[in-house]
Write a protein that holds these residues in place. Structure first.
Motif, short mmCIF file in Angstrom:
data_model
loop_
_atom_site.label_atom_id
_atom_site.label_comp_id
_atom_site.label_asym_id
_atom_site.label_seq_id
_atom_site.Cartn_x
_atom_site.Cartn_y
_atom_site.Cartn_z
N TYR A 18 0.79 -1.22 0.00
CA TYR A 18 0.00 0.00 0.00
C TYR A 18 0.83 1.28 0.00
N PHE A 19 2.10 1.20 0.40
CA PHE A 19 2.95 2.38 0.47
C PHE A 19 4.18 2.19 -0.40
N ASP A 20 4.56 3.22 -1.16
CA ASP A 20 5.81 3.10 -1.90
C ASP A 20 6.96 3.20 -0.90
N ASN A 21 8.18 2.94 -1.36
CA ASN A 21 9.33 2.85 -0.46
C ASN A 21 9.58 4.11 0.35
N GLU A 22 9.46 5.28 -0.28
CA GLU A 22 9.72 6.54 0.42
C GLU A 22 8.70 6.77 1.54
N ILE A 23 7.42 6.58 1.22
CA ILE A 23 6.38 6.76 2.23
C ILE A 23 6.53 5.73 3.34
N ASP A 26 9.33 6.76 5.69
CA ASP A 26 8.91 7.88 6.54
C ASP A 26 7.90 7.42 7.58
N PHE A 27 6.95 6.57 7.17
CA PHE A 27 5.95 6.05 8.09
C PHE A 27 6.59 5.27 9.24
N LEU A 28 7.52 4.40 8.92
CA LEU A 28 8.18 3.60 9.95
C LEU A 28 8.99 4.48 10.90
N TYR A 29 9.60 5.52 10.39
CA TYR A 29 10.33 6.48 11.22
C TYR A 29 9.38 7.14 12.23
N ASN A 54 -7.82 -0.83 -2.72
CA ASN A 54 -6.68 -1.67 -3.07
C ASN A 54 -5.68 -0.95 -3.96
N ARG A 55 -5.36 0.28 -3.60
CA ARG A 55 -4.37 1.02 -4.37
C ARG A 55 -3.34 1.66 -3.44
N LYS A 56 -2.18 1.88 -3.98
CA LYS A 56 -1.12 2.52 -3.19
C LYS A 56 -1.52 3.95 -2.89
N THR A 57 -1.19 4.37 -1.70
CA THR A 57 -1.55 5.71 -1.27
C THR A 57 -0.40 6.68 -1.51
N LYS A 58 -0.74 7.94 -1.71
CA LYS A 58 0.26 8.97 -1.96
C LYS A 58 0.67 9.69 -0.68
N ASP A 59 -0.15 9.54 0.36
CA ASP A 59 0.19 10.16 1.64
C ASP A 59 -0.48 9.37 2.76
#
Length: 118
Positions: A18-23, A26-29, A54-59
């Motif tokens: 659901y999250f791209d690598n950058e998000i 940041d989320f895990l941080y 069922n789509r990747k989120t942008k934020d």
């Protein structure tokens, strides 16, 4: 929204879906920092909508509970999050994570927009 909160906490939820690598990074941080101060923070808003579609989120929108307001503001300052909003204050971390305390509303009229937030 309640269902989304439960699903996100579900052990079968795979964040990479659901999250791209950058998000995700940041989320895990943010998650690692918040869990030192509270055990009650939820993913809410458009992130939940994207999850159900069922789509990747942008934020990511995170709502934080059971934390002292001054400590919350200090954490946001320490991580470099910028506060925005007058009626409802939200911290923006980078361009992809919004972090806030829960909003409290009081019904002032019988209209759909008859609320006072504090």
């Amino acid at each position: 929204m309640k269902e989304c909160k439960k699903l996100i906490k579900n052990k079968h939820f795979i964040a990479e879906d659901y999250f791209d690598n950058e998000i995700l990074k940041d989320f895990l941080y943010i998650k690692n920092i918040l869990t030192k101060y509270t055990k009650k923070a939820y993913i809410v808003g458009g992130t939940c909508r994207d999850f159900y579609l069922n789509r990747k989120t942008k934020d990511i929108d995170i709502e934080v509970y059971n934390i002292d307001v001054d400590i919350f503001h200090k954490i946001m300052q320490d991580i470099g999050a910028n506060g925005v909003g007058k009626l409802f204050f939200v911290y923006k971390y980078k361009n992809n994570i919004d972090i806030s305390l829960p909003r409290k509303d009081s019904k002032t009229q019988n209209k759909h927009n008859g609320f006072e937030s504090f």
